[in-house]
Design a protein around this motif. Structure first.
Motif, PDB file in Angstrom:
ATOM      1  N   SER A 127       4.814  -4.365  -9.989  1.00 22.29           N
ATOM      2  CA  SER A 127       4.462  -2.972  -8.884  1.00 22.29           C
ATOM      3  C   SER A 127       3.165  -2.851  -9.091  1.00 22.29           C
ATOM      4  O   SER A 127       1.693  -2.501  -8.250  1.00 22.29           O
ATOM      5  CB  SER A 127       5.376  -3.219  -7.647  1.00 22.29           C
ATOM      6  OG  SER A 127       4.449  -2.940  -6.543  1.00 22.29           O
ATOM      7  N   VAL A 157      -4.693  -8.261  -3.189  1.00 25.46           N
ATOM      8  CA  VAL A 157      -4.132  -7.349  -4.696  1.00 25.46           C
ATOM      9  C   VAL A 157      -3.022  -6.760  -4.310  1.00 25.46           C
ATOM     10  O   VAL A 157      -1.672  -6.585  -4.440  1.00 25.46           O
ATOM     11  CB  VAL A 157      -4.762  -7.339  -5.694  1.00 25.46           C
ATOM     12  CG1 VAL A 157      -4.604  -6.604  -7.086  1.00 25.46           C
ATOM     13  CG2 VAL A 157      -6.721  -8.102  -5.983  1.00 25.46           C
ATOM     14  N   ILE A 198       0.152  -8.013  -2.771  1.00 26.77           N
ATOM     15  CA  ILE A 198       0.216  -8.409  -3.240  1.00 26.77           C
ATOM     16  C   ILE A 198       1.425  -7.749  -4.232  1.00 26.77           C
ATOM     17  O   ILE A 198       2.670  -7.695  -4.744  1.00 26.77           O
ATOM     18  CB  ILE A 198      -0.515  -9.058  -4.624  1.00 26.77           C
ATOM     19  CG1 ILE A 198      -0.410 -10.904  -3.231  1.00 26.77           C
ATOM     20  CG2 ILE A 198       0.413  -9.832  -5.505  1.00 26.77           C
ATOM     21  CD1 ILE A 198      -1.677 -11.594  -4.629  1.00 26.77           C
ATOM     22  N   THR A 253       4.015  -6.917  -1.216  1.00 20.53           N
ATOM     23  CA  THR A 253       5.329  -7.565  -1.059  1.00 20.53           C
ATOM     24  C   THR A 253       6.579  -7.293  -2.789  1.00 20.53           C
ATOM     25  O   THR A 253       7.723  -7.845  -2.206  1.00 20.53           O
ATOM     26  CB  THR A 253       4.878  -8.553  -1.511  1.00 20.53           C
ATOM     27  OG1 THR A 253       4.001  -9.422  -0.659  1.00 20.53           O
ATOM     28  CG2 THR A 253       5.812 -10.175  -1.299  1.00 20.53           C
TER      29      THR A 253
END
Length: 125
Positions: free
Chosen positions: A95, A67, A70, A73
């Protein structure tokens, strides 16, 4: 480029890397008891309690790492498309929220699993 997105990207990427190192070390049996990295409070316990706690927490640590990756990213994509120049835009908020979920998985999920796994071992003392 948004400074906040850069901080989010770097911070969550570092968190994902630390989680990955911890997860692999636990799964291969090479995560030794230490006061610096791992679940707080178990370094003072025995080696067996340390091992049991971290083996139970490993799935949660792995999930937190995924997580966090992610979240990093998403922040990286925001940097690439020059988002976040106006402060709190959708990419920055997404984010940050996803990164908060990663932190919650590590703090609450891993600690709860470790506490449950070591509850019986601690009672025997």
């Amino acid at each position: 480029m948004s400074r906040l997105l850069l901080i989010l990207c770097g911070g969550f990427a570092l968190g994902a890397i630390v989680c990955a190192i911890q997860y692999v070390s636990i799964r291969t049996g090479r995560f030794r008891r230490n006061p610096y990295l791992g679940l707080p409070g178990y370094a003072r316990e025995s080696d067996q309690v340390w091992k049991q706690a971290h083996e139970a927490a490993a799935p949660w640590i792995g999930r937190a790492g995924v997580v966090a990756a992610i979240a990093a990213t998403i922040a990286g994509v925001g940097i690439a498309i020059d988002a976040g120049l106006d402060g709190w835009d959708a990419i920055t908020v997404a984010s940050a929220l996803i990164g908060a979920v990663a932190a919650g998985l590590y703090l609450f999920g891993a600690n709860t699993a470790a506490d449950e796994a070591t509850k019986r071992m601690r009672r025997r003392r």
